[in-house]
Design an enzyme around this catalytic site. Structure first.
Site, PDB file in Angstrom:
ATOM      1  N   LYS A  39      12.707 -88.476  -6.059  1.00 33.71           N
ATOM      2  CA  LYS A  39      13.190 -88.808  -7.405  1.00 33.71           C
ATOM      3  C   LYS A  39      14.451 -89.648  -7.364  1.00 33.71           C
ATOM      4  O   LYS A  39      14.676 -90.466  -8.246  1.00 33.71           O
ATOM      5  CB  LYS A  39      13.424 -87.535  -8.231  1.00 33.71           C
ATOM      6  CG  LYS A  39      12.113 -86.887  -8.661  1.00 33.71           C
ATOM      7  CD  LYS A  39      12.266 -85.994  -9.866  1.00 33.71           C
ATOM      8  CE  LYS A  39      10.924 -85.398 -10.258  1.00 33.71           C
ATOM      9  NZ  LYS A  39      11.054 -84.277 -11.190  1.00 33.71           N
ATOM     10  N   LYS A  43       0.044 -88.442  -5.517  1.00 31.70           N
ATOM     11  CA  LYS A  43      -0.237 -87.269  -6.342  1.00 31.70           C
ATOM     12  C   LYS A  43      -0.463 -87.697  -7.799  1.00 31.70           C
ATOM     13  O   LYS A  43       0.212 -88.604  -8.279  1.00 31.70           O
ATOM     14  CB  LYS A  43       0.988 -86.360  -6.244  1.00 31.70           C
ATOM     15  CG  LYS A  43       0.861 -85.026  -6.904  1.00 31.70           C
ATOM     16  CD  LYS A  43       2.192 -84.294  -6.881  1.00 31.70           C
ATOM     17  CE  LYS A  43       3.150 -84.881  -7.891  1.00 31.70           C
ATOM     18  NZ  LYS A  43       3.992 -83.956  -8.616  1.00 31.70           N
ATOM     19  N   LYS A  96       2.386 -86.803 -14.222  1.00 33.81           N
ATOM     20  CA  LYS A  96       2.542 -86.942 -15.669  1.00 33.81           C
ATOM     21  C   LYS A  96       3.332 -88.177 -16.048  1.00 33.81           C
ATOM     22  O   LYS A  96       3.193 -88.683 -17.147  1.00 33.81           O
ATOM     23  CB  LYS A  96       3.353 -85.752 -16.196  1.00 33.81           C
ATOM     24  CG  LYS A  96       2.615 -84.466 -16.292  1.00 33.81           C
ATOM     25  CD  LYS A  96       3.274 -83.623 -17.362  1.00 33.81           C
ATOM     26  CE  LYS A  96       3.689 -82.271 -16.875  1.00 33.81           C
ATOM     27  NZ  LYS A  96       5.126 -82.108 -16.766  1.00 33.81           N
TER      28      LYS A  96
HETATM   29  P1  AMP Z   1       5.071 -80.835 -13.442  1.00 34.99           P
HETATM   30  O1  AMP Z   1       4.040 -81.826 -13.859  1.00 34.99           O
HETATM   31  O2  AMP Z   1       5.984 -81.375 -12.383  1.00 34.99           O
HETATM   32  O3  AMP Z   1       5.792 -80.196 -14.588  1.00 34.99           O
HETATM   33  O4  AMP Z   1       4.265 -79.660 -12.691  1.00 34.99           O
HETATM   34  C1  AMP Z   1       3.782 -78.498 -13.305  1.00 34.99           C
HETATM   35  C2  AMP Z   1       2.914 -77.730 -12.353  1.00 34.99           C
HETATM   36  O5  AMP Z   1       1.743 -78.466 -12.006  1.00 34.99           O
HETATM   37  C3  AMP Z   1       3.589 -77.399 -11.005  1.00 34.99           C
HETATM   38  O6  AMP Z   1       3.157 -76.117 -10.588  1.00 34.99           O
HETATM   39  C4  AMP Z   1       3.068 -78.460 -10.085  1.00 34.99           C
HETATM   40  O7  AMP Z   1       3.068 -78.052  -8.736  1.00 34.99           O
HETATM   41  C5  AMP Z   1       1.647 -78.630 -10.597  1.00 34.99           C
HETATM   42  N1  AMP Z   1       1.147 -79.981 -10.328  1.00 34.99           N
HETATM   43  C6  AMP Z   1       1.719 -81.148 -10.744  1.00 34.99           C
HETATM   44  N2  AMP Z   1       0.995 -82.201 -10.334  1.00 34.99           N
HETATM   45  C7  AMP Z   1      -0.056 -81.693  -9.634  1.00 34.99           C
HETATM   46  C8  AMP Z   1      -1.158 -82.276  -8.955  1.00 34.99           C
HETATM   47  N3  AMP Z   1      -1.323 -83.601  -8.919  1.00 34.99           N
HETATM   48  N4  AMP Z   1      -2.049 -81.456  -8.348  1.00 34.99           N
HETATM   49  C9  AMP Z   1      -1.893 -80.127  -8.384  1.00 34.99           C
HETATM   50  N5  AMP Z   1      -0.869 -79.500  -9.005  1.00 34.99           N
HETATM   51  C10 AMP Z   1       0.041 -80.271  -9.633  1.00 34.99           C
END
Ligand code: AMP
Ligand code: TRP
Length: 326
Positions: free
Chosen positions: A110, A192, A195
């Protein structure tokens, strides 16, 4: 078991978030005491729009419930509404070596991505996450692979606190699904699914069927024709196979067999149908919840009250142990 997890309110919840985290929440809530939060304070560490933050928070709550999180079973609330999170984060900061924070993969990524905004919050992000988890004395933390390092850091801080001030916190473990802990981007299967990237790279839980189909048909696949799982040689097809396998509840080998002699086009069409069918009830539930604003706000109010009671009890103990007035 006590379970804690959270998702940031910014961006759209996608199928990676669902398969990595939320799908686990839904099975865990049946037999465990679950605390699920919308981590708005974490979202402030990256560029965001303060005018739409509240909207994004409500949208996430609706997404949790539409995807199957049951507010009768789990505690759902907004992180910043329980002030003890920031208090515990500060206290944990005082026992956390800066060097360890600088080594965190997410911090390194980041600070490259947001070069002009490498704020101290970004560095201390894992300490706030540790506070989120330890405040509720959680034992299990269902997350995707990218968050495993932060849970490991939480364990380190729990151990350190316990040995300095006396046994207080359990050492929480990350709970990761066997498959789907790292769903890759549709446009760049070496990255990955995220969002904060272009919507073409992810399938949101509430995408329209025609958009799901378009995104899957246009997704980056590898040269060659055979539908075979091979992460190094065929990262694109392997990612799609993973999604198909989880949503259909079929082993990958059975899907390879099913598409033997057929090309990527047939496979993608079938996958699109599967994803559309799987997400259809989510979209229906979302629509219903969008018209029940009072009910939705009530969930957060009730969740906040329950979380606050638990958080206050832990903080009382922590303050006493650290020699602060209680
Ligand atoms: P975030 O989008 O960073 O708020 O992530 C929320 C949750 O989703 C966390 O537990 C992340 O580890 C999981 N997560 C985010 N992106 C992925 C992905 N591409 N594949 C699997 N899990 C994900
Ligand atoms: N850092 C996590 C992410 O970006 C979100 C998060 C914050 C979290 N606090 C948490 C996850 C506590 C699990 C437990 O995905």
């Amino acid at each position: 078991m006590r379970i804690v997890s959270g998702i940031q309110p910014t961006g759209n919840i996608h199928i990676g978030n669902y398969l990595g985290a939320i799908k686990q929440w839904i099975s865990l809530q049946e037999k465990n005491e679950c605390v699920f939060m919308i981590v708005d304070l974490h979202a402030l560490t990256a560029p965001y729009d303060q005018k739409t933050l509240q909207e994004k928070i409500t949208e996430k709550l609706i997404a949790y419930v539409a995807a199957g999180v049951d507010p009768e079973k789990a505690i759902i609330f907004v992180q910043s509404e329980v002030k003890e999170h920031t208090e515990l984060a500060w206290l944990l900061n005082t026992i956390c070596p800066v060097g360890e924070l600088e080594r965190m993969t997410q911090y390194k990524d980041k600070s490259k991505k947001f070069k002009d905004n490498v704020n101290a919050g970004l560095l201390n992000y894992p300490v706030l996450m540790a506070a989120d988890i330890l405040l509720y004395k959680a034992e299990g933390v269902p997350v995707g692979k990218d968050q495993a390092q932060h849970v490991e850091m939480t364990r380190t801080l729990a151990k350190k606190f316990n040995s300095k001030f006396g046994k207080t916190f359990p050492e929480p473990k990350e709970l990761m699904p066997e498959f789907g802990s790292k769903i890759m981007s549709l446009t760049d299967p070496k990255k990955k699914m995220s969002k904060s990237d272009d919507p073409k790279s992810y399938i949101s839980l509430f995408d329209l069927p025609e958009d799901i189909e378009k995104k899957i048909m246009a997704s980056e696949t590898d040269s060659g024709k055979a539908v075979i799982f091979n992460v190094t040689k065929k990262p694109g097809i392997s990612n799609l196979l993973t999604i198909y396998s989880i949503l259909e509840g079929k082993p990958i080998s059975a899907i390879e067999k099913q598409f033997k002699g057929k090309g990527y086009g047939d496979f993608k069409k079938s996958l699109a149908k599967t994803v559309i069918n799987y997400l259809e009830p989510f979209r229906r539930k979302q629509k219903e919840l969008l018209s029940r604003e009072v009910y939705v706000q009530e969930i957060l109010k009730k969740g906040k009250a329950r979380a606050k009671t638990m958080a206050e009890t832990t903080m009382q103990e922590v303050r006493e142990k650290m020699g602060l007035s209680s």
